[in-house]
Design a protein around this motif. Structure first.
Motif, mmCIF file in Angstrom:
data_model
loop_
_atom_site.group_PDB
_atom_site.id
_atom_site.type_symbol
_atom_site.label_atom_id
_atom_site.label_comp_id
_atom_site.label_asym_id
_atom_site.label_seq_id
_atom_site.Cartn_x
_atom_site.Cartn_y
_atom_site.Cartn_z
ATOM 1 N N ALA A 7 28.344 26.018 -33.718
ATOM 2 C CA ALA A 7 29.613 25.390 -33.343
ATOM 3 C C ALA A 7 29.746 25.180 -31.841
ATOM 4 C CB ALA A 7 30.780 26.233 -33.851
ATOM 5 N N LYS A 8 28.762 25.670 -31.070
ATOM 6 C CA LYS A 8 28.788 25.537 -29.601
ATOM 7 C C LYS A 8 30.081 26.117 -29.024
ATOM 8 C CE LYS A 8 24.929 23.266 -29.893
ATOM 9 N NZ LYS A 8 23.651 23.989 -29.665
ATOM 10 N N CYS A 9 30.381 27.333 -29.453
ATOM 11 C CA CYS A 9 31.601 27.990 -28.995
ATOM 12 C C CYS A 9 31.288 29.433 -28.643
ATOM 13 C CB CYS A 9 32.673 27.946 -30.082
ATOM 14 S SG CYS A 9 32.319 28.989 -31.525
ATOM 15 N N VAL A 10 32.259 30.092 -28.017
ATOM 16 C CA VAL A 10 32.161 31.531 -27.806
ATOM 17 C C VAL A 10 32.850 32.208 -28.983
ATOM 18 C CG1 VAL A 10 32.918 33.488 -26.396
ATOM 19 C CG2 VAL A 10 32.048 31.424 -25.298
ATOM 20 N N VAL A 11 32.150 33.105 -29.635
ATOM 21 C CA VAL A 11 32.731 33.855 -30.755
ATOM 22 C C VAL A 11 33.147 35.230 -30.257
ATOM 23 C CG1 VAL A 11 32.331 34.859 -33.032
ATOM 24 C CG2 VAL A 11 31.380 32.611 -32.475
ATOM 25 N N ILE A 12 34.377 35.594 -30.553
ATOM 26 C CA ILE A 12 34.907 36.910 -30.193
ATOM 27 C C ILE A 12 34.965 37.747 -31.465
ATOM 28 C CG2 ILE A 12 36.782 38.168 -29.079
ATOM 29 C CD1 ILE A 12 35.583 36.014 -27.284
ATOM 30 N N ASN A 13 34.182 38.799 -31.518
ATOM 31 C CA ASN A 13 34.108 39.662 -32.688
ATOM 32 C C ASN A 13 34.916 40.921 -32.411
ATOM 33 O OD1 ASN A 13 33.276 40.431 -35.233
ATOM 34 N ND2 ASN A 13 31.238 41.105 -34.590
ATOM 35 N N VAL A 14 35.948 41.162 -33.210
ATOM 36 C CA VAL A 14 36.936 42.202 -32.904
ATOM 37 C C VAL A 14 36.773 43.430 -33.798
ATOM 38 C CG1 VAL A 14 39.398 42.724 -32.674
ATOM 39 C CG2 VAL A 14 38.559 40.402 -32.224
ATOM 40 N N ASP A 15 36.707 44.601 -33.179
ATOM 41 C CA ASP A 15 36.769 45.864 -33.901
ATOM 42 C C ASP A 15 38.229 46.317 -33.883
ATOM 43 O OD1 ASP A 15 35.214 47.499 -35.425
ATOM 44 O OD2 ASP A 15 34.104 48.392 -33.775
ATOM 45 N N TYR A 16 38.980 45.891 -34.869
ATOM 46 C CA TYR A 16 40.426 46.136 -34.852
ATOM 47 C C TYR A 16 40.765 47.540 -35.345
ATOM 48 C CZ TYR A 16 39.766 44.581 -39.715
ATOM 49 O OH TYR A 16 39.316 44.428 -41.005
ATOM 50 N N ALA A 17 41.970 47.976 -35.049
ATOM 51 C CA ALA A 17 42.446 49.306 -35.439
ATOM 52 C C ALA A 17 42.540 49.407 -36.960
ATOM 53 C CB ALA A 17 43.805 49.574 -34.816
ATOM 54 N N LYS A 18 42.086 50.533 -37.507
ATOM 55 C CA LYS A 18 42.005 50.706 -38.957
ATOM 56 C C LYS A 18 43.153 51.555 -39.510
ATOM 57 C CE LYS A 18 37.906 48.672 -39.032
ATOM 58 N NZ LYS A 18 37.681 48.527 -37.588
ATOM 59 N N ALA A 19 43.519 51.238 -40.737
ATOM 60 C CA ALA A 19 44.440 52.074 -41.501
ATOM 61 C C ALA A 19 43.640 53.229 -42.118
ATOM 62 C CB ALA A 19 45.106 51.247 -42.587
ATOM 63 N N PRO A 20 44.272 54.333 -42.478
ATOM 64 C CA PRO A 20 45.716 54.584 -42.436
ATOM 65 C C PRO A 20 46.228 55.057 -41.081
ATOM 66 C CG PRO A 20 44.608 56.461 -43.397
ATOM 67 C CD PRO A 20 43.534 55.423 -43.142
ATOM 68 N N GLU A 21 45.322 55.295 -40.119
ATOM 69 C CA GLU A 21 45.784 55.730 -38.797
ATOM 70 C C GLU A 21 46.659 54.668 -38.143
ATOM 71 O OE1 GLU A 21 41.422 57.232 -38.977
ATOM 72 O OE2 GLU A 21 42.665 55.710 -39.944
ATOM 73 N N TYR A 22 46.298 53.408 -38.381
ATOM 74 C CA TYR A 22 47.038 52.289 -37.779
ATOM 75 C C TYR A 22 47.412 51.305 -38.882
ATOM 76 C CZ TYR A 22 45.220 54.284 -33.488
ATOM 77 O OH TYR A 22 44.905 55.148 -32.465
ATOM 78 N N PRO A 23 48.498 51.588 -39.621
ATOM 79 C CA PRO A 23 48.896 50.713 -40.729
ATOM 80 C C PRO A 23 49.573 49.436 -40.224
ATOM 81 C CG PRO A 23 50.507 52.457 -40.463
ATOM 82 C CD PRO A 23 49.396 52.748 -39.476
ATOM 83 N N PHE A 24 49.936 48.567 -41.152
ATOM 84 C CA PHE A 24 50.694 47.362 -40.840
ATOM 85 C C PHE A 24 51.907 47.721 -39.990
ATOM 86 C CE2 PHE A 24 54.378 44.724 -41.889
ATOM 87 C CZ PHE A 24 53.895 43.460 -41.597
ATOM 88 N N PRO A 25 52.205 46.968 -38.939
ATOM 89 C CA PRO A 25 51.575 45.720 -38.483
ATOM 90 C C PRO A 25 50.626 45.920 -37.284
ATOM 91 C CG PRO A 25 53.715 45.914 -37.454
ATOM 92 C CD PRO A 25 53.512 47.184 -38.268
ATOM 93 N N LYS A 26 50.102 47.138 -37.094
ATOM 94 C CA LYS A 26 49.352 47.458 -35.885
ATOM 95 C C LYS A 26 48.150 46.535 -35.646
ATOM 96 C CE LYS A 26 52.018 50.773 -34.508
ATOM 97 N NZ LYS A 26 52.885 50.543 -33.318
ATOM 98 N N PRO A 27 47.292 46.248 -36.654
ATOM 99 C CA PRO A 27 46.154 45.357 -36.372
ATOM 100 C C PRO A 27 46.587 43.951 -35.938
ATOM 101 C CG PRO A 27 45.786 46.581 -38.393
ATOM 102 C CD PRO A 27 47.215 46.794 -38.019
#
Length: 295
Positions: A88-108
Motif C-alpha cells: 500500500a506504500k504506507c506507514v503501518v502502525i502496529n499497536v499493542d493496546y491495553a488488555k482486559a480485564p486489567e483495562y476493560p472498556f473503554p480503556k483500549p
C-alpha cells in the motif's frame, strides 16, 4: 481475582497464528519500535516503513490485532504489517493496546485515540501525513477500529479515510448463546465466550454502550468509509452484515466482502488462499483511499 487469573492463564497458550503466518515475512525499509505514553498505560507501537518508496510524507494505517481483548500481542501481525506497508506504500502502525480485564472498556479505545493524537503531533518527525490516517483490525481489533471512528465523531475530530473491519465483533448486547456459532464446542458451552466478553464489558450497561457494540450506534454519513471482511461460518457474521447495512443506509461508502467456506479469523488461520485474497483487498483499499484523498 478469578477473572484475572484465568485471563493470565489464557495468555500462556501458544499462539498458532503467530507461529504459522499465512504471508511470507517481507523486508521493509525500517521497523521502528516506540513507547507512546497514554493516560491508560504506555502503548508499545511498531512503525513499518515501505521498502521501495521515497515519499517525504506517507499515508498511515493503524492496525489493532485480534485476541478477544485479553490475549495476544502486536507481533502476531508483524508479517501482515510488513506486507501492507510494502503493497500500500504506507506507514503501518502496529499497536499493542491495553488488555482486559486489567483495562476493560473503554480503556483500549481511549488509548487508541491518544495514540492517534500522538501520531498527529509527531507527524513531521515520523514522515507521515496526518491528513491520511486509516484504522483497522481483526476480531476484537476490528471492534476497536470501529469504535474509534465513533469516538472521533463524538469528539468532533476528523475521521480516518478508511476503517477496515475483519471478522469484527460488534455486538456484546446479544448473548453468545443466541449467535450462530459454527464451532460445536463453543456452541455447546457459550459460557466460555461469555467469560471472554465479561472481561471487556463486565456490566450490561457497558455491553450495550454503542462504542462497545457499534451495531447499537447512531451512525451518520460522516463516518469513515469501510471495508468489511466477513467469514461465512462466523458467529459474528450477522452483526458484521447488520453493521455494513447500517453504514450503507446512513450514506457511508462500504465495501462488504463475504468469504465463503471460511471461519472466524481466517486471515490468520486460513485457508491460505482466502487469507491472501483478504490481505490483497486490504492493501488495495488502503492505497486507493490514500490516493483518492483530495481528488
Amino acid at each position: 481475582m478469578f477473572t484475572l487469573m484465568v485471563a493470565k492463564m489464557l495468555r500462556l497458550l501458544p499462539n498458532q497464528a503467530k507461529k504459522n503466518p499465512l504471508i511470507t515475512r517481507q523486508p521493509v525499509k525500517m521497523k521502528k519500535d516506540v513507547i507512546v505514553e497514554t493516560s491508560v498505560q504506555p502503548a508499545g507501537i511498531s512503525l513499518y516503513y515501505p521498502l521501495e518508496s521515497e515519499q517525504e510524507s506517507f499515508p498511515v494505517y493503524i492496525n489493532f490485532h485480534g485476541g478477544a481483548f485479553i490475549m495476544n500481542e502486536k507481533e502476531m501481525d508483524d508479517p501482515y504489517c510488513r506486507y501492507l506497508a510494502n503493497q500500500a506504500k504506507c506507514v503501518v502502525i502496529n499497536v499493542d493496546y491495553a488488555k482486559a480485564p486489567e483495562y476493560p472498556f473503554p480503556k483500549p479505545i481511549e488509548q487508541g485515540y491518544e495514540v492517534i493524537q500522538w501520531l498527529k503531533r509527531n507527524a513531521g518527525e515520523l514522515n507521515i501525513d496526518e491528513e491520511k490516517i486509516m484504522v483497522g483490525g481483526q476480531s476484537s481489533g476490528a471492534n476497536i477500529a470501529a469504535a474509534l471512528c465513533l469516538y472521533l465523531e463524538e469528539k468532533g475530530d476528523s475521521q480516518p479515510l478508511l476503517q477496515v473491519l475483519s471478522c469484527p465483533m460488534l455486538d456484546f448486547a446479544t448473548p453468545h448463546a443466541d449467535k450462530p456459532e459454527p464451532d460445536k464446542w463453543r456452541a455447546r458451552y457459550p459460557q466460555a465466550a461469555h467469560f471472554l466478553n465479561m472481561c471487556y464489558v463486565p456490566g450490561k450497561e457497558q455491553a450495550e454502550h454503542p462504542h462497545a457494540s457499534p451495531v447499537r450506534a447512531e451512525v451518520s454519513e460522516g463516518l469513515a468509509s469501510a471495508l468489511i471482511l466477513i467469514a461465512e461460518y462466523d458467529a459474528f457474521r450477522p452483526e458484521a452484515e447488520y453493521y455494513a447495512e447500517k453504514l450503507k443506509a446512513a450514506g457511508v461508502n462500504v465495501q462488504e466482502e463475504l468469504f465463503r467456506d471460511c471461519k472466524h479469523a481466517f486471515t490468520h488461520n486460513g485457508p491460505k488462499e482466502s487469507a491472501e485474497e483478504a490481505w490483497r483487498m486490504v492493501a488495495s483499499a488502503i492505497k486507493a483511499a490514500a490516493e483518492s484523498y483530495g481528488n
